[in-house]
Scaffold this active site. Structure first.
Site, PDB file in Angstrom:
ATOM      1  N   ASP A  89       0.827  -1.215   0.000  1.00  0.00           N
ATOM      2  CA  ASP A  89       0.000   0.000   0.000  1.00  0.00           C
ATOM      3  C   ASP A  89       0.865   1.270   0.000  1.00  0.00           C
ATOM      4  OD1 ASP A  89      -2.309   1.455   0.004  1.00  0.00           O
ATOM      5  OD2 ASP A  89      -2.694   1.232   2.151  1.00  0.00           O
TER       6      ASP A  89
ATOM      7  N   ASN B  49     -10.166  -2.923  -7.042  1.00  0.00           N
ATOM      8  CA  ASN B  49      -9.305  -1.984  -7.785  1.00  0.00           C
ATOM      9  C   ASN B  49      -9.786  -1.717  -9.221  1.00  0.00           C
ATOM     10  OD1 ASN B  49      -6.147  -2.972  -6.222  1.00  0.00           O
ATOM     11  ND2 ASN B  49      -7.539  -1.310  -5.711  1.00  0.00           N
TER      12      ASN B  49
ATOM     13  N   SER C  41      -8.478  -5.147   4.272  1.00  0.00           N
ATOM     14  CA  SER C  41      -9.039  -4.806   2.960  1.00  0.00           C
ATOM     15  C   SER C  41      -9.318  -6.034   2.092  1.00  0.00           C
ATOM     16  CB  SER C  41      -8.121  -3.831   2.218  1.00  0.00           C
ATOM     17  OG  SER C  41      -7.998  -2.637   2.936  1.00  0.00           O
TER      18      SER C  41
ATOM     19  N   GLU D  46       0.380 -13.104  12.405  1.00  0.00           N
ATOM     20  CA  GLU D  46       0.865 -11.887  13.053  1.00  0.00           C
ATOM     21  C   GLU D  46       0.730 -10.752  12.036  1.00  0.00           C
ATOM     22  OE1 GLU D  46       1.957 -11.256  16.058  1.00  0.00           O
ATOM     23  OE2 GLU D  46       1.957 -13.326  16.768  1.00  0.00           O
TER      24      GLU D  46
HETATM   25  C1  FPP Z   1      -1.866   0.186  -3.406  1.00  0.00           C
HETATM   26  O1  FPP Z   1      -1.405   1.509  -3.334  1.00  0.00           O
HETATM   27  C2  FPP Z   1      -1.215  -0.508  -4.481  1.00  0.00           C
HETATM   28  C3  FPP Z   1      -1.838  -1.043  -5.563  1.00  0.00           C
HETATM   29  C4  FPP Z   1      -3.303  -0.955  -5.786  1.00  0.00           C
HETATM   30  C5  FPP Z   1      -1.082  -1.689  -6.644  1.00  0.00           C
HETATM   31  C6  FPP Z   1       0.095  -2.525  -6.242  1.00  0.00           C
HETATM   32  C7  FPP Z   1       0.887  -2.698  -7.451  1.00  0.00           C
HETATM   33  C8  FPP Z   1       2.236  -2.640  -7.539  1.00  0.00           C
HETATM   34  C9  FPP Z   1       3.145  -2.561  -6.393  1.00  0.00           C
HETATM   35  C10 FPP Z   1       2.792  -2.623  -8.918  1.00  0.00           C
HETATM   36  C11 FPP Z   1       3.657  -3.746  -9.283  1.00  0.00           C
HETATM   37  C12 FPP Z   1       3.088  -5.086  -9.176  1.00  0.00           C
HETATM   38  C13 FPP Z   1       3.477  -6.115  -9.953  1.00  0.00           C
HETATM   39  C14 FPP Z   1       2.967  -7.475  -9.687  1.00  0.00           C
HETATM   40  C15 FPP Z   1       4.419  -5.907 -11.083  1.00  0.00           C
HETATM   41  P1  FPP Z   1      -2.417   2.716  -3.527  1.00  0.00           P
HETATM   42  O2  FPP Z   1      -2.406   3.129  -4.948  1.00  0.00           O
HETATM   43  O3  FPP Z   1      -3.761   2.332  -3.014  1.00  0.00           O
HETATM   44  O4  FPP Z   1      -1.769   3.821  -2.627  1.00  0.00           O
HETATM   45  P2  FPP Z   1      -2.510   4.965  -1.820  1.00  0.00           P
HETATM   46  O5  FPP Z   1      -3.292   4.268  -0.741  1.00  0.00           O
HETATM   47  O6  FPP Z   1      -1.389   5.789  -1.304  1.00  0.00           O
HETATM   48  O7  FPP Z   1      -3.386   5.696  -2.786  1.00  0.00           O
END
Ligand code: FPP
Length: 232
Positions: A12, A60, A188, A199
């Protein structure tokens, strides 16, 4: 030191990381992808055997199209490129979640990777893509009820074990440690059933800034808690 066998991570804070730098959210996801590539070999080096990553939740899909498209492109590039590094190192790769919502080429790649790596047993990376624990549990209930209706199983055969075996996570142990970066303290809709005895660790750092030192801290906290509570 007591190293967790299975670490699950909610990656996150990509959006906030980008915002802080005056960059678009998509830049945060790109940086998050780079973090992932560095963290996996380090977790392996530290002796972790299974890592599950929450890369895209079933919720998402509701994000702006540009952001979803960027994430899909990142997944495609990763599955076609850097993931081959893992394959070389005898890593098993598998996926949980509703893969059929992704474009056909990505689904095909996921199927191929799972098949190609299914006998690799040094390290196991599980990518949760279009995953939601409630969807997963609902699917399992449907399957079990379907079997009960046609008399394949009786009511008293519906056990916790049967439910675990029917979930998409049937091929991995329950997570010992769940890490969620960026300070939020929620699951979530991630691994709700499987997290019953996990944990939890909630570092403040945003996912793109998560690094080897942060992994060390998480593992230390895990060891300390296990020692303190006398768990095995
Ligand atoms: C949450 O941060 C993150 C995601 C919804 C996407 C996770 C994806 C990656 C780390 C990209 C790479 C993955 C692979 C498998 C290549 P957020 O956007 O919700 O952050 P925020 O809460 O600060 O808005």
């Amino acid at each position: 030191m007591n190293i967790p066998h299975h670490v699950a991570i909610i990656m996150d804070g990509n959006g906030r990381w980008a915002q802080k730098r005056g960059l678009p959210r998509t830049a945060g996801h790109k940086a998050g992808g780079e973090t992932l590539k560095k963290i996996l070999p380090y977790l392996k080096k530290r002796g972790v055997k299974v890592v599950t990553l929450y890369a895209f939740s079933s919720e998402n899909w509701a994000r702006p199209k540009e952001e979803v498209d960027t994430l899909i492109k990142l997944f495609r590039d990763y599955l076609n490129g850097d993931i081959s590094e893992l394959k070389k190192q005898k890593t098993r790769i598998s996926f949980i979640g509703n893969r059929h919502k992704f474009p056909a080429d990505i689904v095909q790649k996921m199927n191929e990777l799972e098949l190609d790596t299914e006998n690799n047993n040094e390290f196991h990376v599980v990518l949760a893509l279009s995953y939601g624990a409630r969807d997963d549990i609902t699917e399992a209930v449907k399957q079990i009820v379907g079997q009960a209706v046609i008399g394949m199983i009786k009511g008293d055969e519906i056990t916790q074990n049967l439910i675990s075996e029917t979930l998409s996570t049937h091929h991995i142990p329950n997570p010992d440690l769940i890490i969620r970066t960026s300070g939020e303290q929620r699951l979530s809709n991630f691994l709700l059933w499987e997290a019953a005895y996990s944990e939890f660790y909630f570092p403040k750092v945003h996912w793109p800034d998560f690094n080897e030192t942060e992994v060390d801290k998480a593992l230390e906290v895990y060891t300390y808690r296990n020692r303190r509570f006398g768990k095995i």
